[in-house]
Structures are given as structure tokens and as C-alpha cells.
Design a protein around this motif. Structure first.
Motif, mmCIF file in Angstrom:
data_model
loop_
_atom_site.group_PDB
_atom_site.id
_atom_site.type_symbol
_atom_site.label_atom_id
_atom_site.label_comp_id
_atom_site.label_asym_id
_atom_site.label_seq_id
_atom_site.Cartn_x
_atom_site.Cartn_y
_atom_site.Cartn_z
ATOM 1 N N UNK A 126 19.839 7.263 99.446
ATOM 2 C CA UNK A 126 19.287 6.608 100.644
ATOM 3 C C UNK A 126 19.055 7.605 101.771
ATOM 4 N N UNK A 127 19.965 8.555 101.935
ATOM 5 C CA UNK A 127 19.788 9.575 102.982
ATOM 6 C C UNK A 127 18.544 10.416 102.689
ATOM 7 N N UNK A 128 18.348 10.766 101.444
ATOM 8 C CA UNK A 128 17.153 11.545 101.096
ATOM 9 C C UNK A 128 15.878 10.740 101.304
ATOM 10 N N UNK A 129 15.921 9.437 101.000
ATOM 11 C CA UNK A 129 14.748 8.586 101.250
ATOM 12 C C UNK A 129 14.403 8.583 102.736
ATOM 13 N N UNK A 130 15.433 8.456 103.574
ATOM 14 C CA UNK A 130 15.197 8.417 105.022
ATOM 15 C C UNK A 130 14.658 9.757 105.519
ATOM 16 N N UNK A 131 15.248 10.849 105.050
ATOM 17 C CA UNK A 131 14.781 12.173 105.499
ATOM 18 C C UNK A 131 13.348 12.432 105.035
ATOM 19 N N UNK A 132 13.028 11.968 103.835
ATOM 20 C CA UNK A 132 11.667 12.136 103.318
ATOM 21 C C UNK A 132 10.666 11.386 104.198
ATOM 22 N N UNK A 133 11.046 10.168 104.620
ATOM 23 C CA UNK A 133 10.122 9.334 105.396
ATOM 24 C C UNK A 133 10.107 9.718 106.877
ATOM 25 N N UNK A 134 11.060 10.527 107.303
ATOM 26 C CA UNK A 134 11.180 10.912 108.720
ATOM 27 C C UNK A 134 11.290 12.431 108.801
ATOM 28 N N UNK A 135 10.175 13.132 108.520
ATOM 29 C CA UNK A 135 10.256 14.590 108.404
ATOM 30 C C UNK A 135 10.576 15.296 109.721
ATOM 31 N N UNK A 136 10.461 14.587 110.840
ATOM 32 C CA UNK A 136 10.802 15.210 112.123
ATOM 33 C C UNK A 136 12.287 15.275 112.424
ATOM 34 N N UNK A 137 13.113 14.643 111.591
ATOM 35 C CA UNK A 137 14.556 14.711 111.819
ATOM 36 C C UNK A 137 15.049 16.147 111.717
#
Lengths: 141, 141
Positions: A126-137
Motif C-alpha cells: 500500500x505504501x508503494x501504491x501511494x508513493x507511485x501515485x504521488x511522485x511529489x512526496x
């Protein structure tokens, strides 16, 4: 004012995903729901309506980006958004991807079922999914 | 797209306070808490993050104005803000003035206690307090 530090209860209940320009993005350590929390990195903040206009707008923009990313990645039936803070006074915004048939549906999630902590693999996914969808993090300080 | 009409469940559960430029302001007909609901008058709206940028910003500005007015008028310990919509799909934002010792404290209000409809006098008083603190409200169409 003193520097921002994450409230110990939020630190205990979550996994860190990364930092937006204003907010820290956390994943609630409860595998029952994709459940993220945004915490503005503003020392002493307790209420959204007491932030200055620029910070309010930035929090809104980050909240919208997060909701869109969660919708894209998790395909929920409904997003739930809430700033409560009756127990943890540090300003934090819940973003919860809700599904018909999830353990609390259609009720709000709070107080329904004890958290079921992630086994490591699914949290990482889930963390990787979020980071993938939010590349500005960015990585947290 | 068809014109905005208030969802019948929201119409049944609330009293109308007035209109902001974007949102209708409603008072939940539950005397246990000062509890307002903002409903963007945008036909078909279900999720804040799917509104266009200008509408999101306007809803934020109206939400902040409402939270400040409720804090000023009702002096709560905490404001609770939420957009859930699992049961009523029309986009609506709860704004609830919470007090230590209110019937649900510190839990969220939903599902805790059946609504206690206002006796007429107190509802009128709360509506007048809100209108006094929000002079830009207009009568609903």
C-alpha cells in the motif's frame, strides 16, 4: 514556537509514507481499510480553520491529491474525509477508502472494530501504491 | 446536468439556515450538539476532490467561515469536520461543535445516540446565532 513533532499516538498508530510540502502522509496501521492521515507540519496546529489562508489552501491541495491517488489506487466506493481530534489534539485529517462490505460499512470507521495491524507485505504494498501515485512526496525529515 | 435539489434525507433531518455563494447551510435537527451541514449547490456532486479547483476553494472558504462562526457562537472544545456520504451520496460536510461531556464525547457523533429533535425555541436561537455571525448568508432560493 517549537518545531513540529508528530504526536506520539499518531506515531504509534501509523506508518510513514512521506512528506508533501506542508503535510506528513501516514498510513494507519489497520489493514481493514486503506486509511491515510495527513498531518500539517505546523507546530501547535489544532484546527484547520485557525491556519492562515495559504496553509489552509495548501492542506486542501494535498488532501485533494491524496484523495485522488487513493481513489485511483484502491478503487473505493466512497472516500471518507474527517478532521476530528477529540482525543489526539494535533491537527490531522483522516482519508479512508471505503467499500461496501468493509467491516464498518456504511458506518464511520471509528470505534467499530479494533485495528488489525498489517502484516509487513501488505503495508509495503500500500505504501508503494501511494508513493507511485504521488511522485511529489519526499522522504520525511 | 439537472438543477441542484437537496437530497430528501438531508431535507428531512435538517433546518435551513441560509445560502453561502456555493453551499446551502443546514442545521441538523438534533439538539444534542450544535451541528451544521454544508451542501454545495452543485448538481451531482459526491466527492470534494472531484469538484473543480475554484469550487473546492470556495467550499473551503465557506467551511472555514462556518467553523469560525460556530466557534465564536458556541465556544466548543473542538470542532469536528467530516465528509462521509456512505449513506447519503450527495456531497455534504458536517461541522459539529463538540464539548467535553456532550453525549458522545470523545467519540464521533455518528451512530452513538438517536437524534433529539429541537423544541422550536432553541432551534430558532441557534439559527439566529449563525445568521448573526455569518451576515453574508442569503435566504435560500
Amino acid at each position: 514556537m517549537s518545531a513540529f513533532t508528530l504526536h506520539p499516538q499518531l506515531a504509534a498508530d501509523t506508518l510513514v509514507v512521506g512528506d508533501f510540502p506542508c503535510c506528513r502522509l501516514l498510513l494507519m496501521n489497520d489493514a481493514q481499510y486503506p486509511w491515510c492521515i495527513l498531518v500539517p507540519r505546523i507546530a501547535g496546529a489544532k484546527e484547520l480553520h485557525r491556519l492562515d489562508d495559504a496553509d489552509q489552501l495548501q492542506v486542501l491541495r494535498e488532501s485533494v491529491a491524496l484523495s485522488r491517488a487513493m481513489e485511483q489506487q484502491f478503487k473505493p466506493h466512497k472516500m471518507n474525509l474527517a478532521a476530528l481530534g477529540n482525543m489526539v489534539p494535533q491537527l490531522h485529517l483522516h482519508h479512508i477508502a471505503r467499500f461496501r462490505g468493509d467491516p464498518a460499512w456504511p458506518a464511520p470507521v471509528w470505534g467499530k472494530h479494533p485495528a488489525q495491524p498489517y502484516v509487513q507485505g501488505l503495508a509495503d504494498e500500500r505504501i508503494q501504491q501511494l508513493r507511485h501515485a504521488l511522485p511529489g512526496l519526499t522522504p520525511p525529515d
